[in-house]
Design a protein around this motif. Structure first.
Motif, PDB file in Angstrom:
ATOM      1  N   PRO A 221      -8.833  28.411 109.923  1.00 30.14           N
ATOM      2  CA  PRO A 221     -10.075  27.975 110.634  1.00 30.14           C
ATOM      3  C   PRO A 221      -9.558  27.484 112.042  1.00 30.14           C
ATOM      4  N   PHE A 222     -10.321  27.938 113.133  1.00 27.22           N
ATOM      5  CA  PHE A 222      -9.970  27.545 114.465  1.00 27.22           C
ATOM      6  C   PHE A 222     -10.566  25.775 114.518  1.00 27.22           C
ATOM      7  N   GLU A 223     -11.461  25.432 113.838  1.00 28.66           N
ATOM      8  CA  GLU A 223     -11.949  23.989 114.071  1.00 28.66           C
ATOM      9  C   GLU A 223     -10.893  22.966 113.166  1.00 28.66           C
ATOM     10  N   ARG A 224     -10.592  21.862 113.909  1.00 22.65           N
ATOM     11  CA  ARG A 224      -9.501  21.114 113.060  1.00 22.65           C
ATOM     12  C   ARG A 224     -10.021  20.402 111.963  1.00 22.65           C
ATOM     13  N   GLU A 225     -11.329  20.122 111.882  1.00 22.86           N
ATOM     14  CA  GLU A 225     -11.746  19.389 110.809  1.00 22.86           C
ATOM     15  C   GLU A 225     -11.510  20.392 109.603  1.00 22.86           C
ATOM     16  N   TRP A 226     -11.378  21.717 109.464  1.00 28.76           N
ATOM     17  CA  TRP A 226     -11.569  22.659 108.434  1.00 28.76           C
ATOM     18  C   TRP A 226     -10.000  23.071 108.062  1.00 28.76           C
ATOM     19  N   GLN A 227      -9.077  22.796 108.950  1.00 30.53           N
ATOM     20  CA  GLN A 227      -7.617  23.169 108.975  1.00 30.53           C
ATOM     21  C   GLN A 227      -6.844  22.716 107.507  1.00 30.53           C
ATOM     22  N   PRO A 228      -7.116  21.291 107.395  1.00 34.48           N
ATOM     23  CA  PRO A 228      -6.523  20.926 106.157  1.00 34.48           C
ATOM     24  C   PRO A 228      -6.870  21.454 104.912  1.00 34.48           C
ATOM     25  N   LEU A 229      -8.276  21.223 104.916  1.00 33.17           N
ATOM     26  CA  LEU A 229      -8.890  21.745 103.600  1.00 33.17           C
ATOM     27  C   LEU A 229      -8.535  23.125 103.279  1.00 33.17           C
ATOM     28  N   TYR A 230      -8.477  24.096 104.404  1.00 28.53           N
ATOM     29  CA  TYR A 230      -8.210  25.535 104.143  1.00 28.53           C
ATOM     30  C   TYR A 230      -6.525  25.555 103.627  1.00 28.53           C
ATOM     31  N   GLU A 231      -5.707  24.827 104.318  1.00 27.98           N
ATOM     32  CA  GLU A 231      -4.211  24.751 103.982  1.00 27.98           C
ATOM     33  C   GLU A 231      -4.143  24.356 102.316  1.00 27.98           C
ATOM     34  N   LEU A 232      -4.896  23.271 102.043  1.00 25.87           N
ATOM     35  CA  LEU A 232      -4.760  22.756 100.553  1.00 25.87           C
ATOM     36  C   LEU A 232      -5.390  23.547  99.779  1.00 25.87           C
ATOM     37  N   PHE A 233      -6.496  24.197 100.052  1.00 26.91           N
ATOM     38  CA  PHE A 233      -7.027  25.567  99.131  1.00 26.91           C
ATOM     39  C   PHE A 233      -6.104  26.295  98.827  1.00 26.91           C
ATOM     40  N   MET A 234      -5.601  26.867  99.839  1.00 21.20           N
ATOM     41  CA  MET A 234      -4.722  27.957  99.698  1.00 21.20           C
ATOM     42  C   MET A 234      -3.319  27.737  99.088  1.00 21.20           C
ATOM     43  N   GLN A 235      -2.880  26.469  99.380  1.00 18.85           N
ATOM     44  CA  GLN A 235      -1.631  25.938  98.384  1.00 18.85           C
ATOM     45  C   GLN A 235      -1.765  25.997  97.216  1.00 18.85           C
ATOM     46  N   ILE A 236      -2.976  25.193  96.632  1.00 16.63           N
ATOM     47  CA  ILE A 236      -3.083  25.137  95.291  1.00 16.63           C
ATOM     48  C   ILE A 236      -3.477  26.522  94.491  1.00 16.63           C
ATOM     49  N   SER A 237      -4.083  27.567  95.303  1.00  9.36           N
ATOM     50  CA  SER A 237      -4.696  28.751  94.758  1.00  9.36           C
ATOM     51  C   SER A 237      -3.188  29.436  94.915  1.00  9.36           C
ATOM     52  N   ILE A 238      -2.447  29.377  95.695  1.00 13.78           N
ATOM     53  CA  ILE A 238      -1.097  30.416  95.329  1.00 13.78           C
ATOM     54  C   ILE A 238      -0.328  29.870  94.323  1.00 13.78           C
ATOM     55  N   LEU A 239      -0.320  28.465  94.002  1.00 20.27           N
ATOM     56  CA  LEU A 239       0.412  27.541  92.989  1.00 20.27           C
ATOM     57  C   LEU A 239       0.048  28.016  91.772  1.00 20.27           C
ATOM     58  N   ASN A 240      -1.457  28.288  91.645  1.00 24.41           N
ATOM     59  CA  ASN A 240      -2.076  28.517  90.172  1.00 24.41           C
ATOM     60  C   ASN A 240      -1.862  29.951  89.986  1.00 24.41           C
ATOM     61  N   LYS A 241      -1.802  30.885  91.077  1.00 26.25           N
ATOM     62  CA  LYS A 241      -1.639  32.230  90.744  1.00 26.25           C
ATOM     63  C   LYS A 241      -0.420  32.551  90.166  1.00 26.25           C
ATOM     64  N   ILE A 242       0.921  32.024  90.845  1.00 25.65           N
ATOM     65  CA  ILE A 242       2.172  32.086  90.505  1.00 25.65           C
ATOM     66  C   ILE A 242       2.382  31.750  89.215  1.00 25.65           C
ATOM     67  N   TRP A 243       1.725  30.537  88.688  1.00 26.05           N
ATOM     68  CA  TRP A 243       2.116  29.868  87.467  1.00 26.05           C
ATOM     69  C   TRP A 243       1.399  30.630  86.438  1.00 26.05           C
ATOM     70  N   GLN A 244       0.247  31.326  86.660  1.00 27.05           N
ATOM     71  CA  GLN A 244      -0.380  32.156  85.690  1.00 27.05           C
ATOM     72  C   GLN A 244       0.347  33.469  86.022  1.00 27.05           C
ATOM     73  N   HIS A 245       0.893  34.189  86.719  1.00 30.41           N
ATOM     74  CA  HIS A 245       1.784  35.154  86.409  1.00 30.41           C
ATOM     75  C   HIS A 245       3.089  35.043  85.585  1.00 30.41           C
ATOM     76  N   LEU A 246       3.911  33.855  85.969  1.00 29.13           N
ATOM     77  CA  LEU A 246       5.061  33.526  85.502  1.00 29.13           C
ATOM     78  C   LEU A 246       4.943  33.206  83.795  1.00 29.13           C
ATOM     79  N   ASN A 247       3.511  32.741  83.737  1.00 33.51           N
ATOM     80  CA  ASN A 247       3.170  32.402  81.989  1.00 33.51           C
ATOM     81  C   ASN A 247       3.411  33.651  81.286  1.00 33.51           C
ATOM     82  N   LEU A 248       3.165  35.113  81.829  1.00 34.07           N
ATOM     83  CA  LEU A 248       3.358  36.158  81.138  1.00 34.07           C
ATOM     84  C   LEU A 248       4.464  36.681  80.989  1.00 34.07           C
ATOM     85  N   PHE A 249       5.467  36.451  81.604  1.00 35.98           N
ATOM     86  CA  PHE A 249       6.794  36.720  81.412  1.00 35.98           C
ATOM     87  C   PHE A 249       7.871  35.871  81.137  1.00 35.98           C
ATOM     88  N   GLY A 250       8.399  35.911  79.956  1.00 37.40           N
ATOM     89  CA  GLY A 250      10.008  35.266  79.517  1.00 37.40           C
ATOM     90  C   GLY A 250       9.948  33.910  80.111  1.00 37.40           C
TER      91      GLY A 250
END
Length: 529
Positions: free
Chosen positions: A176-205
């Motif tokens: 987002p262009f607005e500075r007030e939203w930027q840290p929240l967007y980054e945090l949201f994406m960081q934890i979402s990516i971590l959650n998705k990768i963890w979920q995928h890795l749990n399926l294999f070996g």
């Protein structure tokens, strides 16, 4: 010799198809920039802007030029599987893609490959980003990660960090262009990516148990910490409340539904509840949700999650000490690592009462946990960290002795500090006779204090370490032995035992009279006067 690109392409079919697979995973048709990159690469292929200059069989180097805004050189080394471009852009630029596609046209249809690649486009990330709702942000993550983590296909352990960084770069383009939203967007994406990768890795070996995952998690956790710190100094807008609600769900999913590394998942969970979710009403809501899980006969929780233990987080946050006491009464050695994290959590919140309840409940189990549940390489660090917490708790003398006996050889330094505080110098010396180390380690454990307060007690220690050096039978060790004897001489003089020292050093000289090098060092050290 004429260069036959068609023959070369057929000969290197496997390499070319591998590179195309990498392009498919690196570039996503839903990302406007990636789609534009492929479009321009295709334009270069159709306009015959890719010119293959020469091929050197001895080095397997293929040199190509791409007629772009400025001429660009691309080098392919088939033997080492390297594609290099002299432009300043990222891993896959339009020049590299155009050269690979130019080779692929001799093997198969570029048009079919392009259609197949574009068919993966299901949504437009830019349009989703403009909606600005938790649902659209989650849809953006799903779209990007579904491309990077194909369903039913494991990823190599060394690719984990690359997948995360690739996802970060694609999603960051829609910050987002607005500075007030930027840290929240980054945090949201960081934890979402971590959650998705963890979920995928749990399926294999066992990929999730590799050093590569450890490296990935540590870097990701550090990023999350930094973003949370940045977020904490920003004022919160009323419009961001739904996003914090969604974050609460994501963090809960990571803790309760993923598998492996329960301690690391709990660290993420505690980090959020310590710094991000600061409302009392939100803590009460989370406690109620977790208690509802307890009442369900079937739930999606990971088998390693012990809900009664997790509930302690909210007993601490809500200062429900009676419930906390009830839970810690049934602590087991297997739960010690989690309670260690909870004690740190309490200490970070300056809740000494909750921290004391847990640390005292852990005391009787410490010895068993250190000796049987930790590897030898973990024990020293664990003892150092746990002792830092116990220093903030008021313990009785029996409790302190129980603590240091549990530490054993790994707790010599903290036990030394305790004995010095109590002015129990004889026991300090006895401890270091029981667990011999080195003079430098003695110094770090308070030898100077004992030397100042009770110098005569240090004489047996100096004697022991000097003889240890002599037994090594080298001039360098003899020199070190003389240094130690000089300290011993000073201690003897300070304690009024000059006669003892003279008798002692003459006895040493007589005992080792056959060691000429040692005798020379004794003379140089003026110890015989």
């Amino acid at each position: 010799m004429a260069l036959s690109i068609a023959s070369l392409a057929r000969e290197q079919t496997l390499f070319i198809k591998t590179q195309l697979d990498q392009i498919e995973h690196a570039l996503h048709p839903s990302v406007t920039e990636d789609e534009e990159l492929v479009r321009r690469a295709l334009f270069a292929v159709r306009n015959k802007s890719v010119i293959f200059d020469r091929y050197i069989p001895s080095t397997t180097n293929l040199y190509a030029a791409v007629q772009d805004v400025r001429p660009t050189q691309v080098l392919i080394n088939f033997r080492d599987e390297i594609v290099h471009c002299d432009c300043p852009h990222g891993e896959w630029c339009r020049h590299k893609v155009s050269v690979i596609l130019s080779l692929y046209q001799y093997i198969d249809s570029v048009q079919d490959w392009t259609a197949k690649w574009r068919s993966k486009k299901s949504v437009n990330l830019h349009l989703l980003a403009t909606e600005r709702t938790p649902e659209s942000w989650l849809a953006m993550v799903d779209e990007v990660m579904s491309h990077l983590l194909p369903e039913g296909r494991p990823i190599e352990k060394f690719q984990i960090s690359t997948v995360a960084e690739n996802a970060d770069s694609k999603l960051k383009r829609h910050l987002p262009f607005e500075r007030e939203w930027q840290p929240l967007y980054e945090l949201f994406m960081q934890i979402s990516i971590l959650n998705k990768i963890w979920q995928h890795l749990n399926l294999f070996g066992n990929t999730i148990h590799s050093d590569y995952f450890e490296y990935f998690f540590n870097r990701r956790f550090e990023k999350i910490q930094n973003t949370i710190h940045e977020l904490s100094v920003k004022s919160r807008l009323f419009a961001t409340d739904p996003f914090f609600d969604a974050l609460q769900v994501l963090v809960r999913e990571l803790l309760l539904e993923r598998k492996a590394h329960i301690g690391r998942r709990l660290n993420v969970y505690l980090l959020f509840w310590d710094n991000v979710f600061i409302e009392k009403s939100r803590a009460e809501e989370e406690l109620e949700i977790l208690q509802n899980y307890l009442m369900q006969e079937e739930n999606p929780l990971s088998s390693e999650v012990l809900l009664p233990t997790i509930l302690n987080i909210f007993h601490i946050l809500l200062k429900n000490y009676e419930a906390l006491k009830l839970n810690v009464a049934s602590i087991t050695p297997e739960q010690m690592n989690i309670y260690f994290g909870l004690a740190k959590f309490s200490h970070s919140r300056h809740d000494d009462e909750a921290s004391e309840y847990m640390l005292k409940a852990m005391l009787p189990l410490l010895n068993d946990y250190i000796q049987h549940h930790l590897t030898p390489s973990q024990r020293q660090m664990y003892v150092r960290r746990i002792h830092a917490l116990y220093e903030n708790v008021s313990l009785t003398e029996p409790e302190e002795l129980l603590l240091y006996s549990a530490f054993g050889v790994y707790g010599v330094a903290p036990f030394s500090g305790y004995l010095l505080k109590q002015k129990r110098y004889e026991e300090w010396v006895a401890l270091h006779q029981l667990y011999p180390s080195s003079i430098s380690y003695l110094d770090s454990c308070g030898l100077k204090v004992v030397l100042e307060e009770a110098p005569s007690l240090t004489l047996p220690l100096y004697h022991y370490y000097a003889l240890e050096e002599v037994n090594q039978k080298s001039r360098m060790n003899y020199k070190q032995a003389v240094r130690i004897w000089k300290m011993m001489k000073s201690a003897a003089k300070k304690s009024g035992k000059t006669n003892f020292w003279e008798d002692y050093i003459h006895t040493v000289r007589e005992q080792f009279k056959r060691l000429r090098a040692l005798q020379e060092e004794l003379e140089k050290g003026n110890l015989l006067v």
